[in-house]
Structures are given as C-alpha cells and as structure tokens.
Design a protein around this motif. Structure first.
Motif, PDB file in Angstrom:
ATOM      1  N   GLU A  17       6.199  11.342   4.182  1.00 41.50           N
ATOM      2  CA  GLU A  17       5.988  10.124   4.971  1.00 41.50           C
ATOM      3  C   GLU A  17       6.115   8.818   4.181  1.00 41.50           C
ATOM      4  OE1 GLU A  17       6.316  11.331   8.434  1.00 41.50           O
ATOM      5  OE2 GLU A  17       5.039   9.568   8.587  1.00 41.50           O
ATOM      6  N   PRO A  18       5.341   8.647   3.082  1.00 39.80           N
ATOM      7  CA  PRO A  18       5.482   7.374   2.362  1.00 39.80           C
ATOM      8  C   PRO A  18       6.874   7.195   1.756  1.00 39.80           C
ATOM      9  CG  PRO A  18       3.984   8.856   1.208  1.00 39.80           C
ATOM     10  CD  PRO A  18       4.262   9.470   2.535  1.00 39.80           C
ATOM     11  N   LEU A  33       1.760   3.127   6.019  1.00 41.02           N
ATOM     12  CA  LEU A  33       2.703   3.520   7.075  1.00 41.02           C
ATOM     13  C   LEU A  33       2.604   2.525   8.228  1.00 41.02           C
ATOM     14  CD1 LEU A  33       2.171   7.378   7.189  1.00 41.02           C
ATOM     15  CD2 LEU A  33       3.653   6.018   5.729  1.00 41.02           C
ATOM     16  N   VAL A  78      -3.813   3.535   4.155  1.00 44.50           N
ATOM     17  CA  VAL A  78      -3.732   3.318   2.715  1.00 44.50           C
ATOM     18  C   VAL A  78      -2.316   3.575   2.217  1.00 44.50           C
ATOM     19  CG1 VAL A  78      -4.588   4.131   0.498  1.00 44.50           C
ATOM     20  CG2 VAL A  78      -6.141   3.908   2.421  1.00 44.50           C
ATOM     21  N   LEU A  79      -1.617   4.489   2.883  1.00 43.24           N
ATOM     22  CA  LEU A  79      -0.246   4.785   2.470  1.00 43.24           C
ATOM     23  C   LEU A  79       0.727   3.726   2.962  1.00 43.24           C
ATOM     24  CD1 LEU A  79      -0.055   8.623   3.001  1.00 43.24           C
ATOM     25  CD2 LEU A  79      -0.142   7.374   0.856  1.00 43.24           C
ATOM     26  N   ARG A  91       5.770  17.479   5.075  1.00 39.42           N
ATOM     27  CA  ARG A  91       5.960  16.343   5.978  1.00 39.42           C
ATOM     28  C   ARG A  91       5.064  15.179   5.554  1.00 39.42           C
ATOM     29  NH1 ARG A  91       5.688  15.405  11.736  1.00 39.42           N
ATOM     30  NH2 ARG A  91       5.999  13.144  11.808  1.00 39.42           N
ATOM     31  N   ILE A 116       0.991  12.800  -2.866  1.00 36.96           N
ATOM     32  CA  ILE A 116       1.290  11.774  -1.861  1.00 36.96           C
ATOM     33  C   ILE A 116       1.090  10.385  -2.472  1.00 36.96           C
ATOM     34  CG2 ILE A 116       0.532  10.762   0.332  1.00 36.96           C
ATOM     35  CD1 ILE A 116      -0.230  13.573   1.231  1.00 36.96           C
ATOM     36  N   ALA A 117      -0.026  10.237  -3.206  1.00 44.26           N
ATOM     37  CA  ALA A 117      -0.365   8.914  -3.739  1.00 44.26           C
ATOM     38  C   ALA A 117       0.651   8.433  -4.774  1.00 44.26           C
ATOM     39  CB  ALA A 117      -1.764   8.939  -4.342  1.00 44.26           C
ATOM     40  N   ARG A 128       9.668   8.077   3.094  1.00 42.89           N
ATOM     41  CA  ARG A 128      10.552   7.592   4.149  1.00 42.89           C
ATOM     42  C   ARG A 128      10.203   6.159   4.506  1.00 42.89           C
ATOM     43  NH1 ARG A 128      11.088  11.463   8.978  1.00 42.89           N
ATOM     44  NH2 ARG A 128      12.810  10.028   9.286  1.00 42.89           N
ATOM     45  N   GLU A 129       8.909   5.864   4.470  1.00 41.92           N
ATOM     46  CA  GLU A 129       8.476   4.523   4.850  1.00 41.92           C
ATOM     47  C   GLU A 129       8.877   3.474   3.806  1.00 41.92           C
ATOM     48  OE1 GLU A 129       6.267   3.659   7.694  1.00 41.92           O
ATOM     49  OE2 GLU A 129       7.144   1.741   7.117  1.00 41.92           O
ATOM     50  N   HIS A 130       8.561   3.745   2.536  1.00 40.40           N
ATOM     51  CA  HIS A 130       8.721   2.707   1.525  1.00 40.40           C
ATOM     52  C   HIS A 130      10.062   2.770   0.802  1.00 40.40           C
ATOM     53  CE1 HIS A 130       4.640   1.478   2.144  1.00 40.40           C
ATOM     54  NE2 HIS A 130       4.190   2.675   1.860  1.00 40.40           N
ATOM     55  N   ARG A 161       0.828  -1.200   0.000  1.00 40.72           N
ATOM     56  CA  ARG A 161       0.000   0.000   0.000  1.00 40.72           C
ATOM     57  C   ARG A 161       0.861   1.247   0.000  1.00 40.72           C
ATOM     58  NH1 ARG A 161      -3.268  -1.397   5.274  1.00 40.72           N
ATOM     59  NH2 ARG A 161      -4.826  -2.850   4.545  1.00 40.72           N
ATOM     60  N   GLY A 162       0.459   2.206  -0.803  1.00 41.35           N
ATOM     61  CA  GLY A 162       1.177   3.471  -0.846  1.00 41.35           C
ATOM     62  C   GLY A 162       2.467   3.354  -1.629  1.00 41.35           C
ATOM     63  N   ARG A 176      12.652   4.396   2.028  1.00 42.77           N
ATOM     64  CA  ARG A 176      13.679   4.530   3.058  1.00 42.77           C
ATOM     65  C   ARG A 176      14.581   5.745   2.840  1.00 42.77           C
ATOM     66  NH1 ARG A 176      12.073   1.772   6.604  1.00 42.77           N
ATOM     67  NH2 ARG A 176      11.200  -0.264   6.201  1.00 42.77           N
TER      68      ARG A 176
END
Lengths: 324, 307
Positions: free
Chosen positions: A116-117, B206, B203-204, A112, A168-169, A119-121, A89-90, A123
């Motif tokens: 987020e995504p 996280l 959905v993202l 910010r 974002i998406a 940094r999450e996906h 997801r994301g 890295r």
C-alpha cells in the motif's frame, strides 16, 4: 548540522471536564540524521503523546497541539496542510506501534498491506509493489516471503507481525522512524530479535530512530541519546553512557535503581515510592517532589528548569541548580 | 486475533494446502450446516426452474385458450389452467422470473445505495453524516408498506404502462430498503475507523479514497453479503404483497403476487386451489429457503455473532 527532527517547547493539551490536561508540557528534543534517540518514562508521562503530536495524530474535539514547533528536515510539521503532512507520513516519516496484532487489517493479505504505501508514495504499479513487498518481507528476516505475502495477519505470530509492521514502516525508506514501544507486546527472546532487526535496518539505510520505551534495557542497547520524561516534561537528557553512569535527576536514579541487575542478589527490587501524579493536580513546584527522597522546600514552591549539568547532559532538578 | 479465533497462529511451515483464508473457512462451515445447504439448493432450483423451465413448456406463449378454461391438473396441464385457459405451471415459472428478478435487482440497488451512503456518513461524519442519517430516519419513521401503497396507487393514477412498472417497483423497494442498511453500515464504519489498523493507514499517509475502498470496505464485505441475502427474501415478499393488492407489477405481466390476487374470490379459493397454491407455495419456499441460507451465512460471516 541542523537536526533532522527538532521539537521545541511542544505543548499538547487535552480539554477535560476537570480542566486542561497538559499531556506534553514544553518538551524540546532533537534527533540528528542516523541517530537513535530514546524517550523513557513511566506510563502516562507523555512519551506516546509526543510522538503522536509529531505525526499530527492528535485530533478530535478534546485534544490539540497547543504550542511549540516541530521541524522535520527544516519544515514545520505543525503548520503543514493535511495534504503535505499526508505525503510525508509513511514516506519520509514513519511509525510503528506497540500492538502489531491490531495494527494490521485482518481481512487483507500481508503482501497487500506492505504494498500500500509503495503504491501511494512511490507510485509503483500493483505487480511491482507486490514484488517489492516480497523483498521487504525477506529483508526483515522472514523466511518463505512469497507465502507470507499471501497470508492473513491471523496466521502469523506476534513477532512476525511486528517484523511485517517494520517492513511496512521502512518500505519507502523513511529518514526517521518513530517506534512506540515496539517490543512491549512481545516476549523477551523476540524483543531482542526485533531490536537487532531495527539496528540492522538503521545501519543499512542510515535512518534516524526515535524509540519510545519504558524499558531501560532497550535504552541501553539501542540509544545514542536518552530523554527521560516525567509528567509531560523532560526531566533529564543526555548521551546514553553518561546518563547511565551518572544520572543526575532523582527520578532517573530511581528508574535505574529499580532495574534488576544480572548476578546481583538483592532482597527486594527497588521501586520508586508513590504514583505518577494526576496531571490535572500538578502544583507550582517540581512534579516529582512528592516522590523524591531529596525534596526540599524550594522543590514544592518553584519548578526547576532544565539546565546543563556537565557536558552533554541536562537535568531539571534544584539539586544541580547551582552547578554547571 | 489468532487467539480469538480459537486457533493457534499457523507457522509458515504449515503448508499451503492447509492455509485457511476467511472465505475458505466460512465455506467449510457453511457446507457442514444442513439447513443452509438445503436452503441454497431450494433457491438454486427455483432460479433454474424459473429461468430455464419456460423454455421447455409448450404453453410459454401465454395464448388465451377458451376451450381449456379453469381445468384441474392433468397430464397435459400439470398444474391445471387458469380462467383464461393458460397453463398454471408455465405461468408460475414465468412469474418467478419476474419476482426473483425484482427481488435481486431491488436488493442490489438498496445494498449499493445503503452501503454507499452508510460508508460516506460514517467515514466523513459531520454535516454529511447528519444529512444522510436524518433522511434515513425520516424514511424509517414512515412504515414502508403504506409508503409503497401510496407510491403504487400513484403509479396506477398516472397510468404507467405495465412493462415499465416492474422497474419502478424495483426502485421503490430499494428506496424503502436502504435506510436500515445504511444505519448498520454506518455503525460498523464508525467502530472500524477508530481501530488501530485504520489509524495505522493514517500514519502511512494513505489517501482517503485508498483507506475507504482498500481498507474499510473489505471489512464490510461479510456483513454486506449477509444483509444482501436476507434482503432478497424481504424484497420478494414486499413485491408479492404489492402485486397482490394490484399496486406492484400488474397483469398481464405475471408475478407470484398478482397470480394469487387473480384467485382472490370465494369460488376460486374453494374450488380451484391449483390457481393459488402453486404461486403461494413458491413465495413461501423461496423466502424460507433464502432466509435459512442467509441466517447460516450470518452465523459464519458476521463477526459479531461469532462464537
């Protein structure tokens, strides 16, 4: 070629006091890479629930995906662990919502939230992610991206927020973007811009788009392939031009007739009589029978299956049962 | 959101200097509130006096001076002296250090504890939620003062040395303080987690920690600031009550509460008001000022009370 997203006989049910509500009842659809597929239908026909089921967002005590298969890039999403689904997801599979105002966190800056995504996906580090966020803001057509990155959601207009949501998406370059009524909450001039933006991004990245809408204008403008849903089922589907030229299902015909046409003066705009039936009270026959001007005895007794009518088009209606 | 604030969405051209953040906005409205500003000034003054004042006092060593017992206010002892000939002003300020420190520290502890447990309960729900909230209910059903009295009496029974009692009192106050706070935080989390922007973070893709600390917690900060501020006043008051009954911080460590207790007899009460009025007034002024400031903070920060 195998489809990117392949939904087969999806069943999403909700347990209510009055019985089992089949919000999505045996929906099958495929989205190929780079393709735009539109799901059209009235409110409550199960369009959004289909999307939510794909993303594994139907949860809680009452709702669950009761059956079917959702394959994305060859993997079955419904049988994935939470962990696997989360990393998808994301990243490869992304979604934008109808209400950009409430979909952004009011106390975090735009930059910010875009970061987020990343940094999450991907890295990325904090600085690198923020730099990418500013680039993304520019890519979705907002001027002064550095300032917007520092702004809070309440300082932006609805159209800009939807652009931010899109940024974002698409931040992690998804293969499929699901857009649930992305333009419904926006005014008409902004709608066109947002659609243009989506098309532009699609052309650049080659991502597939599953667009959920009730607006046939949006469908005509965006879709390669259209799926018409009614009461949790697919009643007609087909390649967009064909379906607009030769709608086979009376419901699709009704939808098309209830759309105002520029330059054509009509006394009163057509509207399909009646209401969407209560999904708990569906009988054995065709769900549309009570509102259908061609309804026959058979329609009330037996439910018509989705069957090919000509090439690249299918309809679930007894009127065409014998043909094709 | 923009409409709810009664303000039009600011277009990006509006310029950086006029840009309003949530904090800038709140600060501006706070400064306009006279009661809040005076409350803040009183608290700041109290802190400055208590922590810096004793450094300038010639009587800071607390030496017993039999020649100067129970003297009324004079040029050399502005607030008089107590039964052991110690300067009352100096002692009030030194007591303030303890009282304010205990208030601040126990507030910090109970906010940290309450917020953490409330967030965990509200976010993860299920069995964790049940355990935490039932424990909170249990603590809330027992009135906190009797509970503190029992704890204080146990401390005396076990002969805990006076200097470590201060820290134990802090912990005691935090233990009775967290349940109400945890409840409030949990309620907020329960409503926040269902909001669309939190669903959007799902959905993202996280991970839980990022959603919790990065997205939920910032939404709670205003609420926590308000609760924390109002809690300091309550903690100071509780500490004073405990010390007044000799169950909190005990002499020779001075606190406002045990200073009043030292004057708790008819003779001192009638004849030597300089013994109990200064610490009493200090408690009164500090708590009122903190509450005024906290109330004003709530007005500008707590979205629920927002007009």
């Amino acid at each position: 070629m195998e489809a990117l997203l392949d939904i087969r006989e999806l069943q999403t049910h909700f347990q209510t006091e009055a019985g089992v509500l089949r919000a999505v009842d045996g929906v099958s659809l495929r989205v190929r890479e780079g393709e735009t597929v539109c799901i059209v239908g009235e409110s409550g026909c199960g369009k959004s629930m289909t999307a939510m089921s794909v993303l594994g967002l139907v949860e809680g005590p009452s709702g669950k995906v009761a059956g079917g298969e959702v394959r994305f890039g060859g993997r079955d999403l419904l049988r994935m662990s939470r962990q696997e689904l989360r990393t998808l997801r994301g990243h490869e599979l992304s979604m934008i919502f109808q209400e950009p105002m409430s979909s952004l966190n009011p106390v975090l800056t735009i930059g910010r939230q875009i970061a987020e995504p990343l940094r999450e996906h991907l890295r990325l580090g904090r600085k690198e992610a923020m730099r990418r966020a500013v680039e993304l803001i520019r890519e979705v057509g907002i001027s002064r991206p550095e300032q917007i990155a520092d702004a809070y959601p309440h300082e932006l207009s609805g159209g800009m927020l939807q652009r931010v949501m899109i940024a974002i998406a698409v931040s992690c370059k998804p293969k499929l973007l699901i857009a649930d009524e992305p333009t419904t909450a926006l005014d008409v001039t902004i709608q066109a811009q947002i659609l243009d933006l989506l098309r532009g991004l699609q052309a650049k990245s080659g991502m597939a788009l599953l667009l959920i809408t009730h607006d046939l204008g949006v469908v005509a403008e965006m879709a390669d392939y259209v799926i018409v849903m009614y009461a949790g089922k697919v009643v007609e589907e087909g390649e967009v031009e064909r379906l607009f030229r030769e709608p086979r299902h009376p419901y699709t015909q009704g939808l098309l007739r209830s759309k105002p046409v520029l330059g054509q003066v009509r006394e009163e705009l057509y509207s399909i009589p009646g209401q969407v039936p209560n999904p708990l009270e569906l009988g054995a026959g065709c769900a549309f029978a009570d509102r259908c001007e061609f309804a026959m005895d058979r329609c009330r007794r037996q439910e018509p299956p989705l069957a090919p009518v000509g090439s690249d088009q299918q309809a679930a209606c007894w009127l065409h049962g014998k043909e094709g | 959101m923009s409409v709810a604030n009664g303000r039009l969405a600011v277009q990006p051209g509006a310029g950086r200097s006029k840009r309003s953040s949530i904090w800038g906005d709140a600060a501006r409205r706070l400064i306009r509130n006279k009661l809040a500003v005076s409350g803040f000034l009183v608290v700041a003054l109290m802190f400055a006096a208590c922590f810096l004042g004793p450094l300038f006092s010639p009587y800071a060593d607390n030496k017993i001076n039999m020649a100067q017992m129970n003297r009324p206010p004079s040029a050399s002892h502005w607030l008089g002296t107590d039964a052991l000939g110690r300067d009352v002003l100096t002692r009030v300020l030194q007591a303030g250090r303890i009282s304010l420190t205990v208030g601040l520290a126990s507030m910090g502890l109970s906010v940290a504890l309450g917020a953490l447990l409330g967030i965990v309960a509200g976010y993860y729900r299920g069995i964790v939620d049940q355990l935490i909230m039932r424990l909170a209910d249990l603590l809330l059903t027992i009135p906190s003062l009797p509970l503190l009295f029992i704890a204080g009496a146990l401390l005396s029974e076990w002969k805990v040395p006076p200097d470590s009692r201060m820290y134990i009192v802090m912990i005691m106050l935090a233990v009775v303080g967290w349940p109400g706070l945890a409840r409030m935080v949990r309620g907020q989390i329960l409503s926040l987690r269902e909001r669309e922007f939190m669903q959007a973070t799902t959905v993202l893709g996280l991970r839980g920690r990022r959603r919790l600390l990065g997205h939920l917690l910032p939404n709670l900060v205003p609420l926590l600031i308000v609760i924390a501020t109002l809690n300091i006043g309550g903690a100071i008051l509780s500490e004073s009550v405990l010390s007044f009954f000799g169950l909190g911080v005990t002499p020779p460590t001075p606190t406002w509460g045990n200073m009043i207790d030292a004057a708790n007899n008819m003779i001192d009460f009638e004849k030597r008001p300089w013994l109990w009025i200064p610490p009493g007034f200090s408690i009164f002024a500090t708590v009122i000022a903190i509450n005024l400031f906290g109330d004003a903070l709530r007005d500008v920060l707590d979205p629920k009370q927002r007009r």
